[in-house]
Design an enzyme around this catalytic site. Sequence first.
Site, PDB file in Angstrom:
ATOM      1  N   TRP A  10      78.071  34.559  41.843  1.00 30.75           N
ATOM      2  CA  TRP A  10      78.203  34.333  40.389  1.00 30.75           C
ATOM      3  C   TRP A  10      79.627  34.550  39.895  1.00 30.75           C
ATOM      4  CZ3 TRP A  10      73.392  37.143  37.829  1.00 30.75           C
ATOM      5  CH2 TRP A  10      72.234  36.391  38.098  1.00 30.75           C
ATOM      6  N   GLY A 172      85.666  25.242  43.421  1.00 32.88           N
ATOM      7  CA  GLY A 172      85.723  24.982  41.978  1.00 32.88           C
ATOM      8  C   GLY A 172      86.436  23.710  41.597  1.00 32.88           C
ATOM      9  N   SER A 212      82.376  23.859  46.282  1.00 33.53           N
ATOM     10  CA  SER A 212      81.754  22.741  45.559  1.00 33.53           C
ATOM     11  C   SER A 212      80.434  22.273  46.177  1.00 33.53           C
ATOM     12  CB  SER A 212      82.736  21.585  45.399  1.00 33.53           C
ATOM     13  OG  SER A 212      83.885  22.003  44.663  1.00 33.53           O
ATOM     14  N   GLY A 233      79.218  28.804  44.388  1.00 32.71           N
ATOM     15  CA  GLY A 233      79.775  29.376  43.172  1.00 32.71           C
ATOM     16  C   GLY A 233      79.151  28.747  41.939  1.00 32.71           C
ATOM     17  N   GLY A 234      79.865  27.824  41.311  1.00 35.08           N
ATOM     18  CA  GLY A 234      79.454  27.215  40.040  1.00 35.08           C
ATOM     19  C   GLY A 234      77.994  26.769  39.994  1.00 35.08           C
TER      20      GLY A 234
HETATM   21  P1  13P Z   1      82.293  26.682  43.914  1.00 38.47           P
HETATM   22  O1  13P Z   1      80.912  26.442  44.497  1.00 38.47           O
HETATM   23  O2  13P Z   1      82.268  26.858  42.424  1.00 38.47           O
HETATM   24  O3  13P Z   1      83.269  25.667  44.390  1.00 38.47           O
HETATM   25  O4  13P Z   1      82.770  28.112  44.480  1.00 38.47           O
HETATM   26  C1  13P Z   1      82.687  28.352  45.825  1.00 38.47           C
HETATM   27  C2  13P Z   1      82.921  29.776  46.065  1.00 38.47           C
HETATM   28  O5  13P Z   1      84.021  30.278  45.894  1.00 38.47           O
HETATM   29  C3  13P Z   1      81.781  30.606  46.465  1.00 38.47           C
HETATM   30  O6  13P Z   1      82.182  31.851  46.887  1.00 38.47           O
END
Ligand code: 13P
Length: 251
Positions: A10, A172, A212, A233-234
Amino acid sequence: MRKKVIAGNWKMNMLPNETIEYIENLSKLVKNSENEVILCVPYVDLFYALLIAQNTNIKIGAQNMHFEEKGAYTGEVSAKMLKSINVEYVIIGHSERRQYFNETDETVNKKVKAAFENGLKPIVCVGETLEEREEGKTADKITMQTELALKDLTPEQVQNTIIAYEPIWAIGTGKTATSEDANNSIKEIRKKIAEIYGQNIAQRVIIQYGGSVKSKNAKELFNMSDIDGGLVGGASLDPQEFSKIVNFNEN
Ligand code: 13P
């Protein structure tokens, strides 16, 4: 066969009340999943997350820790503290921590050791920058980071480490490594572990892909031979979207 492990990171998002609502929702959506589900949440959300995730198949992790057990380290949280409230996992060496908070291969190694000493399972992040990739240095960078992170661990500890391969340029940005590229990088990491600890151990280590990951690309990525799930992440901030990633093999 290795199981698939899908972890949400998160980062610095979600308040305690949002955490409660999120986990109540997610738990219904992933309850039949054969894949392991982990949520790595901010420190202030940990207690609430652990409470609501009790009696579900969702495991809870932190996003960082200090390597010392206690002492004059204002603002820090130790592995022992995390374990005392039943946290199971901890992300170590995320590229954002390496970039913004001076995390080094040496502190990563100290943290991994402290995590194991306190009964936590580390999720260790490695990954190359865009520049390193363009210069053809990806394999060197990620195998070196892996070797240094795992330095002086017992074979059993190595086997229980989760590694997350996260190319920095894919975090990201909406840019994902192609599934072949990600799989090849992960094979390099596995090869390095085999060189040091033997093929048997290397074949058991869970190595995730991160950068991503979305419900649209999860299936293709996670079906590759060496990609054992993802660090998300996102797309982990929405329980519907994250559940589709966890349940990638059902869509
Ligand atoms: P995203 O999925 O937002 O690209 O982030 C990846 C991440 O850094 C997970 O630790």
